[in-house]
Write a protein that holds these residues in place. Sequence first.
Motif, PDB file in Angstrom:
ATOM      1  N   UNK A 273       0.824  -1.214   0.000  1.00  0.00           N
ATOM      2  CA  UNK A 273       0.000   0.000   0.000  1.00  0.00           C
ATOM      3  C   UNK A 273       0.859   1.265   0.000  1.00  0.00           C
ATOM      4  N   UNK A 274       2.088   1.161  -0.481  1.00  0.00           N
ATOM      5  CA  UNK A 274       2.990   2.307  -0.549  1.00  0.00           C
ATOM      6  C   UNK A 274       3.520   2.427  -1.983  1.00  0.00           C
ATOM      7  N   UNK A 275       2.781   3.084  -2.861  1.00  0.00           N
ATOM      8  CA  UNK A 275       3.152   3.092  -4.280  1.00  0.00           C
ATOM      9  C   UNK A 275       4.277   4.061  -4.622  1.00  0.00           C
ATOM     10  N   UNK A 277       7.554   4.112  -4.759  1.00  0.00           N
ATOM     11  CA  UNK A 277       8.725   4.287  -3.907  1.00  0.00           C
ATOM     12  C   UNK A 277       8.502   5.312  -2.791  1.00  0.00           C
ATOM     13  N   UNK A 278       7.239   5.551  -2.426  1.00  0.00           N
ATOM     14  CA  UNK A 278       6.924   6.475  -1.339  1.00  0.00           C
ATOM     15  C   UNK A 278       6.390   5.681  -0.151  1.00  0.00           C
ATOM     16  N   UNK A 279       6.900   5.986   1.029  1.00  0.00           N
ATOM     17  CA  UNK A 279       6.399   5.334   2.235  1.00  0.00           C
ATOM     18  C   UNK A 279       5.131   6.023   2.714  1.00  0.00           C
ATOM     19  N   UNK A 280       4.380   5.331   3.525  1.00  0.00           N
ATOM     20  CA  UNK A 280       3.177   5.929   4.111  1.00  0.00           C
ATOM     21  C   UNK A 280       3.548   7.141   4.964  1.00  0.00           C
ATOM     22  N   UNK A 281       4.667   7.036   5.678  1.00  0.00           N
ATOM     23  CA  UNK A 281       5.091   8.132   6.544  1.00  0.00           C
ATOM     24  C   UNK A 281       5.405   9.384   5.728  1.00  0.00           C
ATOM     25  N   UNK A 282       5.926   9.211   4.523  1.00  0.00           N
ATOM     26  CA  UNK A 282       6.217  10.376   3.685  1.00  0.00           C
ATOM     27  C   UNK A 282       4.945  11.160   3.388  1.00  0.00           C
ATOM     28  N   UNK A 283       3.838  10.440   3.233  1.00  0.00           N
ATOM     29  CA  UNK A 283       2.563  11.143   3.027  1.00  0.00           C
ATOM     30  C   UNK A 283       2.070  11.782   4.322  1.00  0.00           C
ATOM     31  N   UNK A 284       2.080  11.011   5.424  1.00  0.00           N
ATOM     32  CA  UNK A 284       1.538  11.561   6.670  1.00  0.00           C
ATOM     33  C   UNK A 284       2.336  12.772   7.134  1.00  0.00           C
ATOM     34  N   UNK A 326      -6.453   2.761   0.372  1.00  0.00           N
ATOM     35  CA  UNK A 326      -6.838   3.873   1.206  1.00  0.00           C
ATOM     36  C   UNK A 326      -5.773   4.210   2.226  1.00  0.00           C
ATOM     37  N   UNK A 327      -5.875   5.378   2.808  1.00  0.00           N
ATOM     38  CA  UNK A 327      -4.889   5.813   3.801  1.00  0.00           C
ATOM     39  C   UNK A 327      -4.884   4.861   4.996  1.00  0.00           C
ATOM     40  N   UNK A 328      -3.691   4.453   5.393  1.00  0.00           N
ATOM     41  CA  UNK A 328      -3.573   3.576   6.555  1.00  0.00           C
ATOM     42  C   UNK A 328      -3.814   2.118   6.239  1.00  0.00           C
ATOM     43  N   UNK A 329      -3.546   1.682   4.999  1.00  0.00           N
ATOM     44  CA  UNK A 329      -3.651   0.273   4.630  1.00  0.00           C
ATOM     45  C   UNK A 329      -5.078  -0.244   4.793  1.00  0.00           C
ATOM     46  N   UNK A 330      -6.030   0.524   4.287  1.00  0.00           N
ATOM     47  CA  UNK A 330      -7.432   0.100   4.307  1.00  0.00           C
ATOM     48  C   UNK A 330      -7.978   0.190   2.891  1.00  0.00           C
TER      49      UNK A 330
END
Length: 994
Positions: A273-275, A277-284, A326-330
């Motif tokens: 769920x992190x397309x 080469x971007x991590x989820x944290x980079x978005x948050x 979705x945000x947060x692996x949902x």
Amino acid sequence: MNLQSRIKLYSSSLVLFLVASTFGQSIKKSDQRTPANYVLNQMEAKAFTIVANGKSTSIYVDPKDWKGVIRAAKDLGDDTRKVTGIASPVFENGKPEKNSIVVGTIGRSSIIDKLIATKKIDVSSIKGKWESFLIQTVDGQLVIAGSDKRGTIYGIYDISEKIGVSPWYFWADVPAKKAKELYIKAGKYFQDSPKVKYRGIFINDEEPSFAQWARGAYGGINSKMYATMFELLLRLKANYLWPAMWGKSFNEDDPLNPVVADEYGIVMGTSHHEPMMRSQKEYTDRKKEIGEWNFETNEKNISQFFYDGLERNKNFDNLITIGMRGEGDVAMGEGDDLKNIQTLQNVIKKQREIIQKVYNDTPENHPQVWAIFTEVQRYYDAGLKVPDDVILLFCDNNWGQIRRTYPEKEKVKNRIGGGGLYYHIDMNGGPWNDRWINTTTIPKLQEQFNLAYQSGLDKLWIVNVGDLKPKELPIDFIMHFAWNPDAIPANKTLDYTIDWASKIFGKENAVEVADIVSKYAKYNLWRKPEVQVANVFSIVNNHESDSVLQLWRAVADKADQLKSKIPADAQDAYYQLVLYPAKASAGVAEMYLASDKNMLFAKQGRVSANDFYKRTQELFEEDKKLSDYYNTIMSNGKWKNMMSDVHMEYKMWSMPKSNVIPQIKEVTPLSEPTMGVAIEGSELSWPNTTDKAILPVFDGLAKSSYYIDVYNRGLGKFEFTAKANKTWIKLSQSKGTVEKETRIEVAIDWNALADGTFDGLIEISQGNKTIPVQLNVVKTAAPKINEPYFGSLTGEFSIPSSKYNASVPGKFAKWVTLTDLGRSDASMGISPVTAPSATPESAPRLEYKVLLSKKGKATVCLGMLPTQDINPARGLRIAVALDNQTPVIIDARKGLVDTFGEYTPSNLAHSKVLKPLPPLNKDIYLNGNAKQRRSEVFDNLRWLDTELQVDEPGIHTLKVYMIDPEVVLEKIVVNPDNAHSSYFGPIPMQHNVK
């Protein structure tokens, strides 16, 4: 075949393997691994010398070769030091001297290219291939030539491992095998490309254990820490990593992370769920700047976010995750699948445009993967189109059962990108966690990954390993298996485990180590530690609780006893790989068994309940001590905090704040000694109930015996007497003195009885208080049959699937024994797993001779491994019949919702054979369905049942047919006795066995 027989066979076959697979001989192309014995510790004719007479040979590498190759060459130089005490010097320039080791990559190393040009070496067998290498002695030099960067690195590390440096020397503190001299057998060998192209791990669920350890040891999850992981992967001949992602950004937390990964030679990716080469944290971290994570309403900002990430990483070796959740692996969107599909199509189209723009090249030339995870499986099934060059990453159900094999429609069109598998040996989420310890057996991994590979899922295997430790053994197996699945068939899993143990702990300890690590993982599969709850195993039926306890204690005791035989320098490795997981798992299991007895005995008023009260407390404290030793003393505190996961008394899937002792109750004894009586088959006690005390029926075929417990409810001691009203009732004691409790074994003198049914009475007395216990007996002449058979006179019996009377091959497939797979000794599966579905007429079948004692309907319950609905258009079917009756076809998944990693209790109507359990909090169930805690996820078994017509009592042939090839049959239970239920069901008993 039992374990000891397999061990003898292993020892013989290993000797033959070592003799046959010498370094200088050509081998079959299907054998992807280098020979086991090309390294020698003493000189022989034409052998190449690495270390001898206190001197070591030099290593030469072209300075223009890949940085990862140069670095690995230096590792080899140091590895000779680890083994012999003498390092091999590494030179990055100059002409290689005679009797040196020459390392290089074709087309990158002038040294290797010169050898090719002068026809000193022939690289036609590896040139242009993916990750292939050649090792050859030429004119007194040892040449390691790779087809590409990782091919060369793998060749280097292959020698490192053969001289005695384990891939796990850092991550499990495995000591090097010491030797004074090292030689390489003369000859030539080439290593062909791996069967699975991308092979790697996903660090996940890394808080609290892994992250706390890394912060303490390295100051964070940074490039220094990752460098040790990259090296492990390369030594395991793996090549791919999804980095830790819980509040972490691989590329931004330490900008050197991607640089070091690329230099080492590791292909980097991001999770499902992190397309781009971007991590989820980079978005948050940029949420206010970017806006909502909604492609429909915020396409411009999200597309720029994707672009920036890929632009940043474009010069590194990446496998790009595409798609969007979705945000947060949902799940994404408002719940309308058709709308979400269209949105996802637009996402992928835009991402492909970004790839084109960043690389100024067609996307087809830059590998991408799309993870078909959770709800995305629905989208794919509904027709979501993905570009043909993208790897379709299919997934398991989060608990180790793959959800799809490679679809036939993709094979037909020969999809360029192919298919892959995302698989969990660690899980943080619903319905329950599986994080703390290894609970995955090698036979299960072989069965599931073989099913994936044979179906065509061979481009990428990525495994969620949680903290990495303590999942060392399954990681090792999966990476080996990925290189060449054909090299480890189902009947060689024990051989693999023994070989793994031999490399680490020596041949003299390998068999015992392999037995321990196989058993503790297998027993964890009965009920994984986080899923341990009260009253799973029956205390009163089939001696189940006591039998489980004996098995756990045996494996823990064996691990303790073997410790003294392990060399001093391997003690830390032994603790983390063998002793801790075995003893800690056993301790948690026994703690729940002890608390169960405490609560039942407290209810019955037994003063002995307090013994189990204390035992539960002792085990709780012992668990803490074992973890504290791991975290503070083992390896001089190197792994501080690594064993910090909470692992007991879960109330829902998420990790509790701390370990909590299971419910226990202290009993206040009565003021004077007072008798109580409990019997096998009942949780009631007398005189606490008005119900009659009746033992289970004594079966003359099984030669049944049962027990009566006489116990004290008060202080002091009392005397009792036991008297039967029939001479053929045999009691192990007729009187005694009880301080806490004693057990009377009740048996029958079968020779004194004719055929028929009988009853009797046993009176247990203390003074003028008497408690009557009734019993009933059935006896009949044994059937006249020359074959072994299963059956009972009371109706209920069970059959291990591997104890068949006949296995009849089908037109395209046959049943095969899958040793040690499942909860019992073996299961029966199909070979090949890619065989076409069949009708009963053409299907392979298993036949079992059974005694059915009553006319009418017989209930047959099939215990299946919980294979998923891997081909939903077809189902997952098996058939069963009695004698020549028309087979009844049962669809294992019919009518069930595909829960995509969530949980719906399945086949509740079919679980009568099993002991009902109390409900969980309803929030872990879909639709609030909390009828039972029984489930195929928790139990690692799915029960199906049907009714068959018995025209006449007597011997019959029960037939089980394969309809679909992925079915795996573990156990059969006939006519379950729901009044005396237990977790495993009745103990199998085969009659007329010679």
